[in-house]
Scaffold this motif. Structure first.
Motif, PDB file in Angstrom:
ATOM      1  N   ILE A   1      18.284  52.396  50.052  1.00 15.86           N
ATOM      2  CA  ILE A   1      18.646  51.256  49.619  1.00 15.86           C
ATOM      3  C   ILE A   1      19.086  50.160  50.433  1.00 15.86           C
ATOM      4  N   ALA A   2      20.457  50.519  51.755  1.00  8.42           N
ATOM      5  CA  ALA A   2      20.967  48.952  51.693  1.00  8.42           C
ATOM      6  C   ALA A   2      20.182  48.716  52.506  1.00  8.42           C
ATOM      7  N   PHE A   3      19.794  46.348  52.461  1.00 12.24           N
ATOM      8  CA  PHE A   3      19.234  46.024  52.545  1.00 12.24           C
ATOM      9  C   PHE A   3      17.562  46.367  52.441  1.00 12.24           C
ATOM     10  N   ASN A   4      17.290  46.589  51.343  1.00  9.97           N
ATOM     11  CA  ASN A   4      16.024  47.196  51.157  1.00  9.97           C
ATOM     12  C   ASN A   4      15.704  47.146  49.876  1.00  9.97           C
ATOM     13  N   VAL A   5      14.598  47.234  49.813  1.00  9.12           N
ATOM     14  CA  VAL A   5      13.850  47.089  48.016  1.00  9.12           C
ATOM     15  C   VAL A   5      13.380  48.244  47.638  1.00  9.12           C
ATOM     16  N   LEU A   6      13.996  49.338  46.733  1.00 10.67           N
ATOM     17  CA  LEU A   6      12.656  49.884  46.704  1.00 10.67           C
ATOM     18  C   LEU A   6      12.106  50.104  45.126  1.00 10.67           C
ATOM     19  N   PRO A   7      10.726  50.875  45.488  1.00  7.66           N
ATOM     20  CA  PRO A   7       9.487  50.967  43.631  1.00  7.66           C
ATOM     21  C   PRO A   7      10.041  52.407  43.394  1.00  7.66           C
ATOM     22  N   GLY A   8       9.735  52.128  42.274  1.00  5.90           N
ATOM     23  CA  GLY A   8       9.673  53.728  41.500  1.00  5.90           C
ATOM     24  C   GLY A   8       8.687  54.622  42.172  1.00  5.90           C
ATOM     25  N   TRP A   9       9.390  55.339  42.550  1.00 10.09           N
ATOM     26  CA  TRP A   9       8.321  56.543  43.186  1.00 10.09           C
ATOM     27  C   TRP A   9       8.838  58.036  42.627  1.00 10.09           C
ATOM     28  N   ASP A  10       9.245  58.411  40.956  1.00  4.14           N
ATOM     29  CA  ASP A  10       9.216  59.470  40.601  1.00  4.14           C
ATOM     30  C   ASP A  10       8.500  59.371  39.086  1.00  4.14           C
ATOM     31  N   GLY A  11       7.490  60.766  38.854  1.00  2.00           N
ATOM     32  CA  GLY A  11       7.244  61.053  37.100  1.00  2.00           C
ATOM     33  C   GLY A  11       6.211  59.775  37.197  1.00  2.00           C
TER      34      GLY A  11
ATOM     35  N   TYR B   1       2.382  54.182  36.141  1.00  2.00           N
ATOM     36  CA  TYR B   1       3.890  53.546  35.861  1.00  2.00           C
ATOM     37  C   TYR B   1       4.657  54.874  36.382  1.00  2.00           C
ATOM     38  N   THR B   2       6.028  54.813  36.719  1.00  2.00           N
ATOM     39  CA  THR B   2       6.873  55.529  36.426  1.00  2.00           C
ATOM     40  C   THR B   2       7.195  56.078  35.226  1.00  2.00           C
ATOM     41  N   ALA B   3       8.324  56.985  34.719  1.00  2.00           N
ATOM     42  CA  ALA B   3       8.431  57.458  33.715  1.00  2.00           C
ATOM     43  C   ALA B   3       9.727  56.340  33.359  1.00  2.00           C
ATOM     44  N   GLU B   4      10.239  55.703  33.790  1.00  2.00           N
ATOM     45  CA  GLU B   4      11.510  54.487  33.467  1.00  2.00           C
ATOM     46  C   GLU B   4      10.999  53.051  33.495  1.00  2.00           C
TER      47      GLU B   4
ATOM     48  N   CYS C   1       0.757  46.341  24.413  1.00  2.00           N
ATOM     49  CA  CYS C   1       0.684  44.399  24.858  1.00  2.00           C
ATOM     50  C   CYS C   1       1.828  44.162  25.811  1.00  2.00           C
ATOM     51  N   VAL C   2       2.938  45.214  26.307  1.00  2.00           N
ATOM     52  CA  VAL C   2       3.924  45.389  27.137  1.00  2.00           C
ATOM     53  C   VAL C   2       3.834  46.495  28.396  1.00  2.00           C
ATOM     54  N   THR C   3       3.851  45.688  29.601  1.00  2.00           N
ATOM     55  CA  THR C   3       4.063  46.761  30.554  1.00  2.00           C
ATOM     56  C   THR C   3       5.700  45.788  32.008  1.00  2.00           C
ATOM     57  N   ALA C   4       5.375  46.945  32.097  1.00  2.00           N
ATOM     58  CA  ALA C   4       7.127  46.589  32.897  1.00  2.00           C
ATOM     59  C   ALA C   4       6.829  47.675  34.220  1.00  2.00           C
ATOM     60  N   LEU C   5       7.877  47.149  35.713  1.00  2.00           N
ATOM     61  CA  LEU C   5       7.778  47.301  36.588  1.00  2.00           C
ATOM     62  C   LEU C   5       9.460  46.862  37.141  1.00  2.00           C
ATOM     63  N   ALA C   6       9.404  48.565  37.203  1.00  2.00           N
ATOM     64  CA  ALA C   6      11.634  48.056  38.105  1.00  2.00           C
ATOM     65  C   ALA C   6      11.102  47.711  39.653  1.00  2.00           C
ATOM     66  N   LEU C   7      12.085  47.862  40.151  1.00  2.00           N
ATOM     67  CA  LEU C   7      12.482  47.770  41.484  1.00  2.00           C
ATOM     68  C   LEU C   7      13.848  47.814  41.695  1.00  2.00           C
ATOM     69  N   ARG C   8      14.585  48.524  42.692  1.00  2.00           N
ATOM     70  CA  ARG C   8      15.925  48.840  42.509  1.00  2.00           C
ATOM     71  C   ARG C   8      15.869  47.484  43.716  1.00  2.00           C
TER      72      ARG C   8
ATOM     73  N   ALA D   1       7.856  53.185  31.795  1.00  2.00           N
ATOM     74  CA  ALA D   1       7.053  53.173  31.104  1.00  2.00           C
ATOM     75  C   ALA D   1       8.274  53.663  29.761  1.00  2.00           C
ATOM     76  N   LEU D   2       9.204  53.536  29.987  1.00  2.00           N
ATOM     77  CA  LEU D   2       9.862  53.998  28.614  1.00  2.00           C
ATOM     78  C   LEU D   2      10.750  52.896  28.287  1.00  2.00           C
ATOM     79  N   CYS D   3      11.260  52.028  29.779  1.00  2.00           N
ATOM     80  CA  CYS D   3      11.572  50.299  29.161  1.00  2.00           C
ATOM     81  C   CYS D   3      10.242  49.545  28.719  1.00  2.00           C
ATOM     82  N   SER D   4       9.203  49.664  29.078  1.00  2.00           N
ATOM     83  CA  SER D   4       7.825  49.179  28.412  1.00  2.00           C
ATOM     84  C   SER D   4       8.029  49.796  26.821  1.00  2.00           C
TER      85      SER D   4
END
Length: 333
Positions: free
Chosen positions: A190-200, A206-209, A227-234, A211-214
């Motif tokens: 995660i240091a000096f990096n960007v991570l997309p969702g990876w689980d579920g 879409y990840t469970a995370e 009518c709502v979509t969400a993309l999460a990046l760490r 879908a829940l945000c949406s």
């Protein structure tokens, strides 16, 4: 203020719990009407509150009979003590995410939908990014209507608790000292990096995370979930979320009117546009309100908007939770 009501914070020694205490102190809530509840191993910990300290008590077995509102800030403790708080008649406000993933109860955002809570006994206070986006949508809906919401959530590692902070700190130190790293909490560096969702992942990818945000955002603002979509990046930052929010409006409205509607909205801080960039770490951390930094639209009457929003992921979520709790105790203001 109802000085006789009792508020309990469950998980008061965690990141979110400490932020809830800070927001309650800032709101003037008396220390004598507050209970700080923690896990068994942390009982007796003294927690700073305004100009005094609170002595923590065990959440397990706590008698919630005199509690008006219980704020839940830790998912594990929520799972353990939610039923006893409910049985005692306390109103439940979950910021931990436990209820959002296990049951279907109303989502509440201050200055959006908290004026008509009625007799609801259990509520979800969503993450800061949902709070910010919901307030933007609520400010623009009366003026132009909102047809579609697309959100990109740039998540600080503190959204994953102290374990996320520890992982980023350890990896950063190791890399700067030419030492190998071994991911534990995250599947990759995660240091000096960007991570997309990876689980579920669900059937739509879409990840469970995500879908829940949406779902939480759709419910908070009263629009269909499709009518709502969400993309999460760490992101490799400790505190402070960024949000790219793209809205498709039902009616074209001059950009100046949209800007004025946002500036007049409660619960948002619209920053002046100048030559200085606005970032989560520099501008949002320690702030209770989400900051709207950019509003971009096509010339003329705009239907497509792009906004850049930053928020302290811990403090802004706690601020919303405390505002809702005060509404439950004191009534709408």
């Amino acid at each position: 203020m109802n000085d006789q009501a009792l508020i309990a914070v469950v998980g008061a020694d965690g990141l979110l719990g400490e932020a809830l205490l800070a927001e309650l102190a800032d709101s003037g809530w008396p220390a004598s009407r507050l209970r700080a509840l923690v896990a068994e191993e942390a009982v007796g910990t003294r927690l700073e509150y305004a100009d005094t300290y609170l002595k923590s008590a065990a959440a397990a077995g706590f008698d919630f009979a005199d509690v008006a509102v219980a704020l839940f800030a830790d998912a594990e403790l929520t799972a353990q003590s939610l039923s006893q708080a409910r049985a005692a008649g306390a109103r439940l406000l979950d910021l931990s995410g436990h209820l959002a993933t296990t049951t279907h109860v109303p989502v509440v955002v201050h200055a959006v939908n908290d004026a008509e809570l009625g007799a609801q006994t259990a509520l979800i206070a969503p993450p800061a990014v949902v709070v910010a986006a919901a307030r933007v949508v609520a400010a623009l809906q009366p003026l132009a209507g909102v047809e579609r919401i697309d959100l990109t959530w740039l998540r600080a590692v503190s959204n994953d608790g102290r374990a996320g902070i520890d992982e980023l700190a350890r990896q950063t130190a190791n890399l700067l000292n030419a030492r190998p790293i071994e991911p534990h909490l995250y599947p990759q560096q995660i240091a000096f990096n960007v991570l997309p969702g990876w689980d579920g992942f669900d059937a739509t990818g879409y990840t469970a995370e995500e879908a829940l945000c949406s779902r939480l955002l759709a419910e908070a603002v009263g629009v269909p979930s499709e009518c709502v979509t969400a993309l999460a990046l760490r992101m490799p930052v400790f505190f402070g979320d960024g949000c790219v929010l793209r809205l498709r409006l039902m009616r074209g409205v001059p950009c100046g009117q949209l800007q004025r509607a946002l500036e007049a909205s409660a619960g948002l801080d619209c920053l002046a546009l100048d030559d200085a960039p606005v970032s989560p770490v520099v501008d949002a951390v320690s702030q209770s309100l989400p900051q709207i930094a950019l509003l971009r639209a096509a010339a003329g009457e705009a239907r497509d908007l792009n906004l850049w929003i930053v928020a302290d992921n811990v403090r802004a979520a706690a601020s919303n939770g405390v505002a809702v709790a005060r509404t439950l105790v004191d009534g709408p203001r």
